[in-house]
Design an enzyme around this catalytic site. Structure first.
Site, PDB file in Angstrom:
ATOM      1  N   ARG A   1       0.811  -1.220   0.000  1.00  0.00           N
ATOM      2  CA  ARG A   1       0.000   0.000   0.000  1.00  0.00           C
ATOM      3  C   ARG A   1       0.846   1.272   0.000  1.00  0.00           C
ATOM      4  NH1 ARG A   1      -5.225  -0.997   3.836  1.00  0.00           N
ATOM      5  NH2 ARG A   1      -6.234  -2.527   2.513  1.00  0.00           N
TER       6      ARG A   1
ATOM      7  N   ASP B   1     -15.262   9.764   9.070  1.00  0.00           N
ATOM      8  CA  ASP B   1     -14.217   8.754   8.891  1.00  0.00           C
ATOM      9  C   ASP B   1     -12.898   9.422   9.267  1.00  0.00           C
ATOM     10  OD1 ASP B   1     -14.238   5.949   7.110  1.00  0.00           O
ATOM     11  OD2 ASP B   1     -12.262   6.871   7.291  1.00  0.00           O
TER      12      ASP B   1
HETATM   13  C1  LIG Z   1     -14.210  -1.264   6.015  1.00  0.00           C
HETATM   14  S1  LIG Z   1     -14.683   0.434   6.157  1.00  0.00           S
HETATM   15  C2  LIG Z   1     -16.379   0.257   6.677  1.00  0.00           C
HETATM   16  C3  LIG Z   1     -17.310   1.152   5.875  1.00  0.00           C
HETATM   17  C4  LIG Z   1     -18.796   1.005   6.208  1.00  0.00           C
HETATM   18  N1  LIG Z   1     -19.053   1.297   7.585  1.00  0.00           N
HETATM   19  C5  LIG Z   1     -19.316  -0.365   5.846  1.00  0.00           C
HETATM   20  O1  LIG Z   1     -19.651  -1.146   6.732  1.00  0.00           O
HETATM   21  O2  LIG Z   1     -19.398  -0.664   4.651  1.00  0.00           O
HETATM   22  C6  LIG Z   1     -13.864   0.916   7.674  1.00  0.00           C
HETATM   23  C7  LIG Z   1     -13.624   2.429   7.761  1.00  0.00           C
HETATM   24  O3  LIG Z   1     -13.214   2.741   9.096  1.00  0.00           O
HETATM   25  C8  LIG Z   1     -12.335   3.845   9.031  1.00  0.00           C
HETATM   26  N2  LIG Z   1     -11.551   3.946  10.281  1.00  0.00           N
HETATM   27  C9  LIG Z   1     -10.539   3.158  10.692  1.00  0.00           C
HETATM   28  N3  LIG Z   1     -10.041   3.588  11.860  1.00  0.00           N
HETATM   29  C10 LIG Z   1     -10.760   4.682  12.207  1.00  0.00           C
HETATM   30  C11 LIG Z   1     -10.721   5.590  13.317  1.00  0.00           C
HETATM   31  N4  LIG Z   1      -9.835   5.465  14.300  1.00  0.00           N
HETATM   32  N5  LIG Z   1     -11.608   6.597  13.335  1.00  0.00           N
HETATM   33  C12 LIG Z   1     -12.524   6.752  12.335  1.00  0.00           C
HETATM   34  N6  LIG Z   1     -12.597   5.940  11.262  1.00  0.00           N
HETATM   35  C13 LIG Z   1     -11.726   4.915  11.190  1.00  0.00           C
HETATM   36  C14 LIG Z   1     -11.500   3.548   7.785  1.00  0.00           C
HETATM   37  O4  LIG Z   1     -10.884   4.700   7.273  1.00  0.00           O
HETATM   38  C15 LIG Z   1     -12.533   2.926   6.833  1.00  0.00           C
HETATM   39  O5  LIG Z   1     -13.030   3.864   5.922  1.00  0.00           O
END
Ligand SMILES: C[S@@+](CC[C@H](N)C(=O)[O-])C[C@H]1O[C@@H](n2cnc3c(N)ncnc32)[C@H](O)[C@@H]1O
Length: 275
Positions: free
Chosen positions: A37, A141
């Site tokens: 990445r 996010d």
């Molecule tokens: C796999 S996606 C899930 C998206 C959506 N909620 C779904 O279920 O389809 C996980 C997201 O969590 C965000 N994320 C990870 N760590 C985080 C944090 N500490 N605070 C806020 N967002 C975070 C990532 O950037 C990513 O966009």
């Protein structure tokens, strides 16, 4: 210029840095993923080793670059109407809400916004049927890159699989000219949505209480202590009768007390025994 492979020592540096800023825990099996990445970015900046790039991140002199690294290292997979049962449950909760009330929903790890617009389409449809007068949806996010996409409400046609024909007709505009093969979320939906960067592991900004919080497919990236911290941050922003959704592969068991399961990946505050 060639880049030396990611060494074990370098992997530990970036793993710890990511943990410090996001709370995300990367296991030992993620080394190849991390080097893959970050490879293009390290190359673009002309560094010979990952270590040189990490030194820049650690120096604290370039917060923009740290954000870029976080953007690259987070997993942002999402799609419209993912885990569809939750949207049927959302509709039930919204129907039960008081009529004079603004029904508020937060997608707390919204990624590129498909979850937010799936919520918005569900609620707009209830409004059309006279079943939910007023509502708003907030998405947040940690990644600024995904939030940029979310704010546009513009998606490639190959993302629309989960959207019903009816919702496509009502709430999505087909692009033409340079936007061929794209869909744009209806303006009325976009006006009721708002996106902001929020790091769930940090103390939250002041937020209005939410009737529903979607915290789906994000807890999996954290160890129990960080999951607990995130939930302790989030739960005070849920109304006493509100609903919290987590991903279907996730659970609050052994993480936090005081929540009761009301369906797969769905929880309410446990009010049993309370007046
Ligand atoms: C796999 S996606 C899930 C998206 C959506 N909620 C779904 O279920 O389809 C996980 C997201 O969590 C965000 N994320 C990870 N760590 C985080 C944090 N500490 N605070 C806020 N967002 C975070 C990532 O950037 C990513 O966009």
């Amino acid at each position: 210029m060639d880049i030396n492979g990611l060494t074990e020592r370098e992997y530990i540096i970036i793993r710890d840095l990511l943990f410090k800023h996001t709370g995300i825990s990367l296991g030992p099996s993620k080394k190849a993923l991390v080097s893959g990445r970050l490879f293009n970015r390290v190359k673009e900046l002309g560094y010979a080793t990952y270590g040189d790039y990490f030194a820049l991140l650690l120096s604290g002199k370039n917060p923009g670059e740290l954000q870029k690294a976080i953007d690259l290292l987070t997993t942002n997979e999402t799609y419209f109407f993912r885990e569809p049962k939750h949207f049927a449950m959302l509709a039930d909760v919204a129907r039960e809400a008081k009529k004079d009330h603004i029904f508020r929903v937060w997608s707390a790890a919204s990624s590129t916004g498909e979850e937010v617009y799936s919520i918005a389409m569900t609620l707009a449809d209830l409004t059309r049927m006279g079943q939910c007068q007023n509502w708003e949806v907030r998405g947040s996010d940690i990644s600024t890159r995904v939030l940029e996409t979310a704010r546009t409400g513009l998606y490639s046609m190959d993302r629309i699989e989960g959207i019903s024909q009816d919702y496509l007709k009502r709430y999505c505009l087909r692009g033409t000219g340079p936007y061929e093969n794209k869909i744009l979320m209806d303006r009325k939906l976009r006006e009721k949505t708002e996106f902001a960067q929020i790091n769930l592991i940090e103390p939250l900004p002041e937020l209005v209480p939410f009737d529903v919080i979607f915290l789906r497919n994000v807890l999996i990236y954290f160890e129990v202590a960080e999951k607990r911290k995130i939930l302790k941050n989030l739960l005070p922003t849920l109304t006493p009768t509100g609903v919290l959704f987590v991903g279907l592969a996730e659970s609050l068991n052994g993480v936090i007390d005081g929540m009761v399961s009301i369906g797969p990946g769905a929880y309410r505050v446990d009010r049993r025994g309370k007046a």
